[in-house]
Scaffold this motif. Structure first.
Motif, PDB file in Angstrom:
ATOM      1  N   THR A   1      39.118 -25.566  13.502  1.00 26.72           N
ATOM      2  CA  THR A   1      38.504 -26.718  14.178  1.00 26.72           C
ATOM      3  C   THR A   1      38.908 -26.824  15.642  1.00 26.72           C
ATOM      4  O   THR A   1      38.099 -27.213  16.488  1.00 26.72           O
ATOM      5  N   TYR A   2      40.154 -26.468  15.947  1.00 26.79           N
ATOM      6  CA  TYR A   2      40.674 -26.605  17.314  1.00 26.79           C
ATOM      7  C   TYR A   2      41.270 -25.269  17.770  1.00 26.79           C
ATOM      8  O   TYR A   2      42.496 -25.126  17.872  1.00 26.79           O
ATOM      9  N   PRO A   3      40.417 -24.285  18.024  1.00 28.10           N
ATOM     10  CA  PRO A   3      40.929 -22.948  18.373  1.00 28.10           C
ATOM     11  C   PRO A   3      41.887 -23.003  19.564  1.00 28.10           C
ATOM     12  O   PRO A   3      41.595 -23.602  20.593  1.00 28.10           O
ATOM     13  N   GLY A   4      43.050 -22.396  19.372  1.00 23.86           N
ATOM     14  CA  GLY A   4      44.024 -22.297  20.450  1.00 23.86           C
ATOM     15  C   GLY A   4      44.941 -23.494  20.604  1.00 23.86           C
ATOM     16  O   GLY A   4      45.916 -23.426  21.366  1.00 23.86           O
ATOM     17  N   GLU A   5      44.668 -24.590  19.899  1.00 20.06           N
ATOM     18  CA  GLU A   5      45.488 -25.796  20.074  1.00 20.06           C
ATOM     19  C   GLU A   5      46.698 -25.823  19.144  1.00 20.06           C
ATOM     20  O   GLU A   5      47.697 -26.468  19.465  1.00 20.06           O
ATOM     21  N   LEU A   6      46.603 -25.146  18.005  1.00 21.46           N
ATOM     22  CA  LEU A   6      47.753 -25.059  17.097  1.00 21.46           C
ATOM     23  C   LEU A   6      48.557 -23.822  17.468  1.00 21.46           C
ATOM     24  O   LEU A   6      48.062 -22.699  17.430  1.00 21.46           O
ATOM     25  N   VAL A   7      49.801 -24.046  17.844  1.00 19.68           N
ATOM     26  CA  VAL A   7      50.674 -22.957  18.289  1.00 19.68           C
ATOM     27  C   VAL A   7      51.858 -22.843  17.334  1.00 19.68           C
ATOM     28  O   VAL A   7      52.502 -23.849  17.008  1.00 19.68           O
ATOM     29  N   MET A   8      52.130 -21.635  16.889  1.00 20.24           N
ATOM     30  CA  MET A   8      53.322 -21.371  16.082  1.00 20.24           C
ATOM     31  C   MET A   8      54.403 -20.869  17.037  1.00 20.24           C
ATOM     32  O   MET A   8      54.587 -19.666  17.222  1.00 20.24           O
ATOM     33  N   GLY A   9      55.092 -21.780  17.642  1.00 14.41           N
ATOM     34  CA  GLY A   9      56.058 -21.427  18.666  1.00 14.41           C
ATOM     35  C   GLY A   9      57.313 -20.788  18.091  1.00 14.41           C
ATOM     36  O   GLY A   9      57.736 -21.097  16.981  1.00 14.41           O
ATOM     37  N   ALA A  10      57.904 -19.890  18.866  1.00 10.32           N
ATOM     38  CA  ALA A  10      59.170 -19.274  18.462  1.00 10.32           C
ATOM     39  C   ALA A  10      60.259 -20.340  18.436  1.00 10.32           C
ATOM     40  O   ALA A  10      60.253 -21.273  19.242  1.00 10.32           O
ATOM     41  N   GLN A  11      61.191 -20.202  17.504  1.00 10.28           N
ATOM     42  CA  GLN A  11      62.270 -21.183  17.414  1.00 10.28           C
ATOM     43  C   GLN A  11      63.509 -20.543  16.792  1.00 10.28           C
ATOM     44  O   GLN A  11      63.423 -19.844  15.788  1.00 10.28           O
ATOM     45  N   LEU A  12      64.650 -20.776  17.411  1.00 15.49           N
ATOM     46  CA  LEU A  12      65.926 -20.292  16.896  1.00 15.49           C
ATOM     47  C   LEU A  12      66.506 -21.354  15.969  1.00 15.49           C
ATOM     48  O   LEU A  12      67.230 -22.249  16.399  1.00 15.49           O
ATOM     49  N   GLY A  13      66.149 -21.273  14.699  1.00 11.77           N
ATOM     50  CA  GLY A  13      66.605 -22.313  13.791  1.00 11.77           C
ATOM     51  C   GLY A  13      66.579 -21.873  12.346  1.00 11.77           C
ATOM     52  O   GLY A  13      65.870 -20.940  11.968  1.00 11.77           O
TER      53      GLY A  13
ATOM     54  N   GLY B   1      68.100 -28.943   8.712  1.00 11.61           N
ATOM     55  CA  GLY B   1      67.713 -27.859   9.602  1.00 11.61           C
ATOM     56  C   GLY B   1      68.589 -27.875  10.829  1.00 11.61           C
ATOM     57  O   GLY B   1      69.104 -28.925  11.228  1.00 11.61           O
ATOM     58  N   TRP B   2      68.790 -26.718  11.404  1.00  9.70           N
ATOM     59  CA  TRP B   2      69.554 -26.628  12.651  1.00  9.70           C
ATOM     60  C   TRP B   2      68.814 -25.702  13.601  1.00  9.70           C
ATOM     61  O   TRP B   2      68.511 -24.562  13.264  1.00  9.70           O
ATOM     62  N   VAL B   3      68.521 -26.226  14.778  1.00  7.88           N
ATOM     63  CA  VAL B   3      67.864 -25.452  15.823  1.00  7.88           C
ATOM     64  C   VAL B   3      68.852 -25.273  16.964  1.00  7.88           C
ATOM     65  O   VAL B   3      69.546 -26.214  17.351  1.00  7.88           O
ATOM     66  N   ALA B   4      68.924 -24.073  17.501  1.00  9.29           N
ATOM     67  CA  ALA B   4      69.929 -23.743  18.506  1.00  9.29           C
ATOM     68  C   ALA B   4      69.828 -24.643  19.733  1.00  9.29           C
ATOM     69  O   ALA B   4      68.737 -24.902  20.240  1.00  9.29           O
ATOM     70  N   ASP B   5      70.976 -25.102  20.188  1.00 14.18           N
ATOM     71  CA  ASP B   5      71.055 -25.781  21.475  1.00 14.18           C
ATOM     72  C   ASP B   5      71.179 -24.761  22.595  1.00 14.18           C
ATOM     73  O   ASP B   5      70.824 -25.032  23.746  1.00 14.18           O
ATOM     74  N   PHE B   6      71.688 -23.588  22.245  1.00 13.34           N
ATOM     75  CA  PHE B   6      71.765 -22.461  23.167  1.00 13.34           C
ATOM     76  C   PHE B   6      71.873 -21.203  22.313  1.00 13.34           C
ATOM     77  O   PHE B   6      72.272 -21.258  21.146  1.00 13.34           O
ATOM     78  N   ASN B   7      71.514 -20.059  22.883  1.00 11.86           N
ATOM     79  CA  ASN B   7      71.374 -18.839  22.101  1.00 11.86           C
ATOM     80  C   ASN B   7      72.699 -18.100  21.961  1.00 11.86           C
ATOM     81  O   ASN B   7      72.969 -17.122  22.657  1.00 11.86           O
ATOM     82  N   ASP B   8      73.519 -18.582  21.023  1.00 11.03           N
ATOM     83  CA  ASP B   8      74.779 -17.911  20.726  1.00 11.03           C
ATOM     84  C   ASP B   8      75.237 -18.342  19.338  1.00 11.03           C
ATOM     85  O   ASP B   8      75.027 -19.498  18.934  1.00 11.03           O
ATOM     86  N   VAL B   9      75.886 -17.429  18.630  1.00 16.04           N
ATOM     87  CA  VAL B   9      76.321 -17.706  17.260  1.00 16.04           C
ATOM     88  C   VAL B   9      77.245 -18.915  17.168  1.00 16.04           C
ATOM     89  O   VAL B   9      77.250 -19.619  16.156  1.00 16.04           O
ATOM     90  N   VAL B  10      78.020 -19.155  18.222  1.00 11.19           N
ATOM     91  CA  VAL B  10      78.981 -20.250  18.146  1.00 11.19           C
ATOM     92  C   VAL B  10      78.287 -21.588  17.932  1.00 11.19           C
ATOM     93  O   VAL B  10      78.840 -22.504  17.319  1.00 11.19           O
ATOM     94  N   ASN B  11      77.037 -21.697  18.409  1.00  8.63           N
ATOM     95  CA  ASN B  11      76.271 -22.925  18.240  1.00  8.63           C
ATOM     96  C   ASN B  11      75.992 -23.229  16.771  1.00  8.63           C
ATOM     97  O   ASN B  11      75.889 -24.385  16.371  1.00  8.63           O
ATOM     98  N   PHE B  12      75.905 -22.181  15.943  1.00  3.97           N
ATOM     99  CA  PHE B  12      75.695 -22.373  14.511  1.00  3.97           C
ATOM    100  C   PHE B  12      77.022 -22.486  13.759  1.00  3.97           C
ATOM    101  O   PHE B  12      77.112 -23.188  12.759  1.00  3.97           O
ATOM    102  N   LEU B  13      78.041 -21.809  14.247  1.00 11.59           N
ATOM    103  CA  LEU B  13      79.346 -21.873  13.589  1.00 11.59           C
ATOM    104  C   LEU B  13      80.018 -23.229  13.762  1.00 11.59           C
ATOM    105  O   LEU B  13      80.659 -23.750  12.850  1.00 11.59           O
ATOM    106  N   GLU B  14      79.882 -23.818  14.960  1.00 16.22           N
ATOM    107  CA  GLU B  14      80.592 -25.059  15.255  1.00 16.22           C
ATOM    108  C   GLU B  14      80.115 -26.247  14.420  1.00 16.22           C
ATOM    109  O   GLU B  14      80.824 -27.245  14.308  1.00 16.22           O
ATOM    110  N   ILE B  15      78.931 -26.139  13.836  1.00 18.25           N
ATOM    111  CA  ILE B  15      78.423 -27.237  13.013  1.00 18.25           C
ATOM    112  C   ILE B  15      79.414 -27.586  11.908  1.00 18.25           C
ATOM    113  O   ILE B  15      79.597 -28.758  11.557  1.00 18.25           O
ATOM    114  N   PHE B  16      80.084 -26.569  11.369  1.00 18.20           N
ATOM    115  CA  PHE B  16      80.873 -26.759  10.151  1.00 18.20           C
ATOM    116  C   PHE B  16      82.378 -26.710  10.384  1.00 18.20           C
ATOM    117  O   PHE B  16      83.136 -26.599   9.411  1.00 18.20           O
ATOM    118  N   ILE B  17      82.825 -26.784  11.639  1.00 17.60           N
ATOM    119  CA  ILE B  17      84.272 -26.902  11.844  1.00 17.60           C
ATOM    120  C   ILE B  17      84.724 -28.273  11.344  1.00 17.60           C
ATOM    121  O   ILE B  17      83.930 -29.211  11.234  1.00 17.60           O
TER     122      ILE B  17
END
Length: 590
Positions: A270-282, A461-477
């Motif tokens: 119905t809306y060609p080009g308006e639905l975008v499957m954007g990349a996401q680090l999460g 869900g967790w989406v990266a605040d910045f592109n580094d593993v520490v951003n995902f590890l620090e959630i569970f300290i």
């Protein structure tokens, strides 16, 4: 349906009024819906949710930020900083601020405002979930951050205890945004009052109404105001995916981020080009409270055995079917907690790197013992059998039903995607006799419940605040406010613990041999990741930390995110980043 229609009509009326009454000579006012409902907080230091973050970004900015030129997003660009230098040893950053910076009320901004804001963010009295992010900055003898401001020279000098490859990215993250400390209370009331919600970003708040809208107009004092073309942004605080999509299709809003996956095919047509499957680090995952006792009736499982039971529950979920038939947005089945394309500073994609573990590898392969079950399901079934859970039927007969796995409350914030996923998970568990009692919560309420420890299981869900593993590890300290499984923490407000599980978070039950505290088994590894300067060694430590986390069974990744969103064709220069950040600073409505 009447409520939905009223919402759409109301938004349409507001849109027409905004176009006539509030659009400035600078440009149009745009209406948006991020989904997720009313944020728990609008305080930059207290927020830890992406929906809140994108609303906060309208009114605030930091030393670094994102600029959009000719439709291309340039991240990690100087924002309030004009320039910066880094010492040869990587420990001292000196930022020179732009000349003439002002708050959105027109008062002068000083370099010392950063010092006051950052020290407020780490104050235990504030209780910020993200306070630990400032651990990358050295401390003075009095416990405050080693950050020195020279207001006359417009400089901010920051000293780190160890080199930090992602420090500039932190300087563009909302927790590091400066706030007018003299106006900010610790409860967040200041952050929903336009008179006190004073920032430095491209827009300034004019209205905030719970479960309704956060409205912003162009901030004439923004350092780059001449390149802000919008007259304002109305961020509607809706949570109902049906209402959100109806608002978009009625042209009441120009941007949405929450849709029922079942609508994707129709929307593309119905809306060609308006639905975008954007990349996401999460990563989208199921979490379990480590204080919930999963022992079968008449038996007592150790804390270590309960980790195995939780892991077995995660094996029951067919992740390939989940992304193919439930989410349907091009998501990737998860094989670990770190998402695809996440960097560790040595490998650009840890999921393809040597040394990192893999889990749920038989998520969709039929078992050779009985194709009714996947290989993962058979592994999970056998784990529960070995732990002593009672059951009827057999693997060979394809009719296994466990009869004494304790029921548990499974909480989630309702939107179309979450509802579909949770229902699917519930069906998967029910098929082998495992009973999850579904409990729907508003997102703000669920965050409080999780933060207080008063939830047995939930989707998250967790989406990266910045592109580094520490951003995902620090959630569970241990000291993380986002550590909802309560690893390394006491039971909080949870009351259904048992003598076995009441000290599960704080006891010595973790690590490779199940005899370390969480601080010893996990926090210590994260500290090493943060301080290690050799990239290969750092990567190996990060891989080990992920393995320790996955062994708890408290975190069960389902899939790696994509970010479906819709934007009207006349919205130009919009940037939607893999971190989930939506940048309206340079948008034009054509």
């Amino acid at each position: 349906m009447k409520k939905l229609l009223a919402l759409v009509l109301s938004l349409a009326m507001m849109l027409s009024l905004a176009a006539v009454g509030t659009a400035s000579a600078e440009g149009e006012v745009v209406n948006v819906m991020y989904g997720g409902g009313t944020p728990e907080t609008m305080d930059p230091a207290l927020n830890s949710a992406s929906t809140g973050s994108n609303t906060i970004r309208l009114a605030f900015c930091g030393l670094m930020g994102t600029q959009v030129k000719d439709g291309v997003a340039l991240t990690n660009q100087p924002e309030m900083a004009e320039s910066y230098t880094v010492s040869d040893d990587g420990l001292v950053y000196t930022f020179t601020l732009r000349e003439g910076l002002k708050w959105s009320d027109g008062s002068d901004f000083f370099a010392s405002d950063f010092v006051k804001s950052w020290n407020r963010a780490i104050d235990p009295a504030l209780g910020a979930d993200y306070a630990y992010l400032f651990d990358v900055i050295a401390r003075k003898d009095d416990g405050t951050l080693d950050v020195v401001a020279d207001d006359e020279a417009r400089t901010l000098t920051v000293t780190l205890p160890n080199p930090c490859a992602y420090f500039l990215e932190l300087c563009g993250f909302t927790t590091f945004y400066p706030v007018k400390v003299e106006l900010a209370d610790n409860e967040g009331a200041w952050a929903i009052n336009p008179e006190t919600y004073i920032g430095t970003g491209p827009f300034r708040m004019t209205k905030y109404a719970v479960d309704d809208v956060a409205s912003f107009e162009k901030n004439p004092y923004y350092w780059n105001a001449e390149n802000v073309h919008l007259g304002g942004v109305n961020a509607y605080l809706a949570e109902d995916s049906v209402a959100i999509l109806a608002a978009y299709e009625s042209d009441a809003v120009s941007f949405i981020e929450s849709m029922d996956p079942a609508e994707f095919e129709r929307l593309n047509a119905t809306y060609p080009g308006e639905l975008v499957m954007g990349a996401q680090l999460g990563t989208y995952y199921v979490l379990f409270n480590c204080h919930k006792d999963l022992s079968p009736e008449g038996k007592t499982l150790t804390v270590q055995e309960q980790s195995k039971a939780r892991y077995a529950l995660g094996l029951m979920i067919n992740r390939q079917d989940e992304v193919d038939y439930v989410t349907m947005g091009g998501e990737e089945p998860a094989t670990g907690f770190f998402p695809s394309n996440l960097s560790d500073g040595y490998n650009s994609n840890v999921r393809e790197a040597e040394g990192y573990g893999t889990w749920y590898t038989g998520t969709s392969e039929p078992s050779e013992e009985n194709p009714v079950y996947t290989k993962d399901m058979v592994e999970g079934i056998k784990i529960l059998m070995d732990l002593g859970y009672s059951y009827t039927g057999s693997i060979e007969g394809g009719d296994i039903m466990f009869t004494d796995v304790p029921a548990f409350e499974f909480s989630f914030n309702q939107n179309a995607t979450n509802s579909a996923i949770v229902q699917y998970i519930q069906e998967q568990w029910n098929s082998v006799g495992i009973n999850a009692v579904i409990n729907t919560e508003a997102w703000a309420t669920l965050q409080i419940k999780l933060g207080n420890g008063d939830a047995e299981a939930s989707r998250m869900g967790w989406v990266a605040d910045f592109n580094d593993v520490v951003n995902f590890l620090e959630i569970f300290i241990s000291k993380s406010g986002n550590n909802y499984p309560r690893l390394g923490q006491d039971y909080g407000d949870y009351t259904k613990y048992t003598d076995i599980t009441k000290d599960a978070g704080l006891g010595a039950y973790w690590g490779e041999n199940g005899d370390q505290t969480w601080a010893e088994a996990y926090d210590a590894l994260v500290d090493q990741v943060k301080g290690e300067t050799d990239p290969a060694t750092r990567a190996a430590i990060a891989a080990k930390a992920e393995q320790v986390l996955m062994a708890t069974g408290c975190v069960q990744p389902l899939h790696y995110y994509v970010n479906p969103y819709m934007a009207k064709p006349n919205v130009k220069n919009l940037a939607v980043l893999p971190t989930g950040d939506v940048v309206w600073n340079y948008v034009e409505i054509q």
